[in-house]
Design a protein around this motif. Structure first.
Motif, short mmCIF file in Angstrom:
data_model
loop_
_atom_site.label_atom_id
_atom_site.label_comp_id
_atom_site.label_asym_id
_atom_site.label_seq_id
_atom_site.Cartn_x
_atom_site.Cartn_y
_atom_site.Cartn_z
N ALA A 39 0.77 -1.20 -0.10
CA ALA A 39 -0.11 0.12 -0.18
C ALA A 39 0.84 1.32 -0.21
CB ALA A 39 -0.95 -0.03 1.27
N GLY A 40 2.18 1.10 0.74
CA GLY A 40 2.97 2.51 0.78
C GLY A 40 4.06 2.41 -0.20
N ALA A 41 3.99 1.72 -1.17
CA ALA A 41 4.96 1.58 -2.28
C ALA A 41 5.04 2.86 -2.98
CB ALA A 41 4.85 0.34 -3.06
N GLY A 42 4.05 3.46 -3.22
CA GLY A 42 4.01 4.67 -4.08
C GLY A 42 4.71 5.84 -3.62
N ILE A 43 4.79 5.86 -2.09
CA ILE A 43 5.69 6.93 -1.56
C ILE A 43 6.73 6.50 -0.97
CG2 ILE A 43 3.19 8.00 -0.83
CD1 ILE A 43 3.77 7.17 2.19
N GLY A 44 7.29 5.53 -1.20
CA GLY A 44 8.60 4.89 -0.92
C GLY A 44 8.55 4.39 0.68
N ALA A 45 7.34 3.79 1.13
CA ALA A 45 7.28 3.17 2.34
C ALA A 45 6.91 1.61 2.07
CB ALA A 45 6.04 3.94 3.17
N PRO A 46 7.94 0.83 2.32
CA PRO A 46 7.69 -0.42 2.14
C PRO A 46 7.09 -1.15 3.29
CG PRO A 46 9.93 -0.16 2.84
CD PRO A 46 9.39 1.23 2.68
N ASP A 47 6.51 -2.27 3.23
CA ASP A 47 5.64 -3.34 4.32
C ASP A 47 6.83 -3.07 5.70
OD1 ASP A 47 4.05 -3.50 2.44
OD2 ASP A 47 4.36 -5.75 2.40
N THR A 48 8.17 -3.34 5.46
CA THR A 48 9.11 -3.09 6.67
C THR A 48 8.71 -1.94 7.40
OG1 THR A 48 10.74 -2.50 5.39
CG2 THR A 48 10.59 -4.89 5.72
N ALA A 49 8.58 -0.80 6.63
CA ALA A 49 8.39 0.38 7.37
C ALA A 49 7.09 0.45 8.39
CB ALA A 49 8.46 1.55 6.42
N TYR A 50 6.17 -0.38 7.95
CA TYR A 50 4.77 -0.33 8.68
C TYR A 50 4.92 -1.29 9.81
CZ TYR A 50 2.59 2.53 5.16
OH TYR A 50 2.08 3.45 4.45
N ILE A 51 5.83 -2.29 9.53
CA ILE A 51 5.69 -3.44 10.65
C ILE A 51 6.75 -2.65 11.72
CG2 ILE A 51 7.07 -5.50 11.15
CD1 ILE A 51 6.37 -6.50 8.11
N ALA A 52 7.82 -2.02 11.30
CA ALA A 52 8.39 -1.22 12.44
C ALA A 52 7.67 -0.38 13.30
CB ALA A 52 9.68 -0.32 11.71
N ALA A 53 6.61 0.07 12.41
CA ALA A 53 5.56 1.23 13.24
C ALA A 53 4.57 0.37 14.19
CB ALA A 53 4.93 1.98 12.18
N GLY A 54 4.62 -0.95 14.01
CA GLY A 54 3.59 -1.75 14.94
C GLY A 54 2.45 -2.25 14.10
N ALA A 55 2.33 -1.88 12.85
CA ALA A 55 1.18 -2.43 12.07
C ALA A 55 1.24 -3.85 11.47
CB ALA A 55 0.83 -1.38 10.73
N GLN A 56 0.41 -4.56 11.22
CA GLN A 56 0.40 -5.86 10.60
C GLN A 56 0.13 -5.79 9.21
OE1 GLN A 56 -2.90 -7.54 13.09
NE2 GLN A 56 -1.40 -8.99 13.86
N ILE A 57 0.55 -6.73 8.37
CA ILE A 57 0.17 -6.55 6.93
C ILE A 57 -0.59 -7.68 6.62
CG2 ILE A 57 1.34 -6.76 4.78
CD1 ILE A 57 2.56 -4.27 6.41
N ALA A 58 -1.49 -7.14 5.70
CA ALA A 58 -2.72 -7.90 5.09
C ALA A 58 -2.37 -8.31 3.48
CB ALA A 58 -4.08 -7.41 4.93
N ALA A 59 -2.64 -9.59 3.21
CA ALA A 59 -2.17 -10.21 2.11
C ALA A 59 -3.14 -9.57 0.80
CB ALA A 59 -2.67 -11.58 1.82
N ASP A 60 -4.42 -8.90 1.14
CA ASP A 60 -5.00 -8.37 0.12
C ASP A 60 -6.35 -7.10 0.73
OD1 ASP A 60 -6.91 -9.97 1.16
OD2 ASP A 60 -6.61 -11.55 -0.67
N ALA A 61 -6.86 -6.71 -0.15
CA ALA A 61 -7.74 -5.68 0.20
C ALA A 61 -9.05 -6.38 1.08
CB ALA A 61 -8.34 -4.94 -0.89
N ALA A 62 -9.30 -7.53 0.59
CA ALA A 62 -10.54 -8.29 1.01
C ALA A 62 -10.00 -8.43 2.60
CB ALA A 62 -10.68 -9.54 0.33
N GLU A 63 -9.02 -8.88 2.91
CA GLU A 63 -8.67 -8.95 4.54
C GLU A 63 -8.74 -7.81 5.12
OE1 GLU A 63 -4.94 -10.71 7.08
OE2 GLU A 63 -4.69 -10.66 5.02
N VAL A 64 -8.31 -6.63 4.44
CA VAL A 64 -8.34 -5.44 5.25
C VAL A 64 -9.69 -5.05 5.52
CG1 VAL A 64 -7.91 -3.05 5.03
CG2 VAL A 64 -6.27 -4.53 4.35
#
Length: 373
Positions: A39-64
């Motif tokens: 989701a953050g790729a367009g602003i240069g924010a990889p999934d790892t940046a969100y994980i470091a912030a304490g967020a979880q990563i969903a596989a797709d929009a349906a899960e979100v």
């Protein structure tokens, strides 16, 4: 609260509803944040940046959508996203419903609570969640218009700033609000000859004072508007009636008076556009020609500068996201009349008067809707 942020799927939309920093703030308040992968790729924010912030990563929009009590986005939900909304779920994003009857119908049928960035008000007046994107779009409108004026892009081959011995291009801005002010600022910076039309004497005085006479200011009477449009190289449509469809101020007949290759940029296209000949375009196919005039009507202009836009937007939207998450919809909206003004749809009811009027729905004041939803 479980808060979800899906990846934007509108054509060439690279912004994201939550930055890693915003996710970290929500987590610090005790909330769970779920971000769709990429989701953050367009602003240069990889999934790892969100994980470091304490967020979880969903596989797709349906899960979100399935797991979230509140969904935070940037653009209006597309048809397949609207189908995933459910009763009682909070949707917090730009909506622009007055120009979109299909979206309005789907949101009403979903039973969700839909809070629109563009109608949240501020203590000092204005629309603080719309303002940062209006600033971006106003500035981008001149960049886009200047490019479209190049001969290779279908324009008449005019350089807005001119050169010594050759007159600069003529820019006409219709509307002196946030979009118009920022458009004028950019056009003046390029050295163009700039005119702003508005019906508010206070707005025109503010612009005249700020630019120290460098911008011509005119009261927007119909005959005067027609004459100014005809003489312009570039016309910026910067008209806004909060939450309502934009008025069609520039007619096809007015366009016929413009030179071939002149350009119009309709920043009001999210609300239906203020040129009679406007229709939404995308960053991949941004222009078309009507009556010899190049039209630029990209409906998500700030998406072209996604990183700047996302951070500017999050600065404005995060405090209200925290209020909704911390207190829940009913308490947050009851406590804050400015946030309550953002409620457009709730439990099958249209709660924003201009949307109800423009699209033929019964209007339910948000105070009343909150009591029965």
């Amino acid at each position: 609260m479980q808060i979800g942020c899906p990846k934007e799927i509108k054509t060439h939309e690279y912004r994201v509803g939550l930055t890693p920093e915003s996710a970290a703030e929500l987590v610090a308040h005790g909330h769970a944040v779920l971000i769709e992968t990429g989701a953050g790729a367009g602003i240069g924010a990889p999934d790892t940046a969100y994980i470091a912030a304490g967020a979880q990563i969903a596989a797709d929009a349906a899960e979100v959508f399935a797991r979230s009590e509140m969904v935070v986005k940037v653009k209006e939900p597309q048809a397949n996203e609207r189908a995933m909304l459910r009763p009682g779920q909070i949707l917090y994003t730009y909506l622009h419903l007055a120009a979109d009857p299909e979206q309005t119908r789907d949101l009403v049928n979903s039973g969700a609570a839909c809070v629109a960035y563009e109608t949240v008000t501020g203590p000092g007046g204005g629309l603080p969640l719309l303002k940062p994107m209006s600033q971006v779009a106003g500035r981008m409108s001149i960049q886009a218009g200047a490019t479209a004026l190049e001969k290779a892009h279908g324009g008449r081959g005019t350089l807005l700033g001119g050169v010594p011995g050759v007159a600069p291009g003529r820019v006409v801005v219709i509307g002196g609000g946030v979009v118009g002010f920022n458009a004028a600022q950019m056009a003046v910076g390029l050295g163009a000859e700039v005119t702003v039309l508005d019906r508010s004497a206070d707005v025109l005085e503010r612009i005249d004072t700020h630019f120290n006479g460098r911008v011509r200011t005119l009261h927007s009477a119909r005959a005067l508007l027609k004459a100014e449009v005809a003489a312009a190289d570039l016309v910026i449509g910067a008209v806004l009636i909060p939450g309502a469809a934009a008025p069609k101020l520039v007619t096809r007949d007015m366009l016929r008076g413009m030179a071939d290759g002149a350009v119009v940029v309709d920043v009001a296209i999210d609300q239906g556009g203020c040129f009679e000949t406007s229709r939404p375009t995308t960053h991949s196919d941004p222009t078309y020609v009507v009556e010899g005039v190049v039209h630029y009507c990209v409906a998500n202009m700030p998406g072209g500068v996604a990183r700047t836009s996302t951070y500017a937007l999050n600065n404005a939207t995060l405090p209200h996201a925290l209020a909704l998450a911390d207190h829940g919809l009913s308490v947050a909206l009851t406590r804050d009349p400015h946030l309550r003004a953002g409620l457009n749809v709730l439990g099958g009811m249209v709660t924003y008067e201009a949307v109800a009027r423009d699209l033929g729905y019964a209007y339910h004041p948000p105070e009343e809707a909150l009591k029965v939803a």
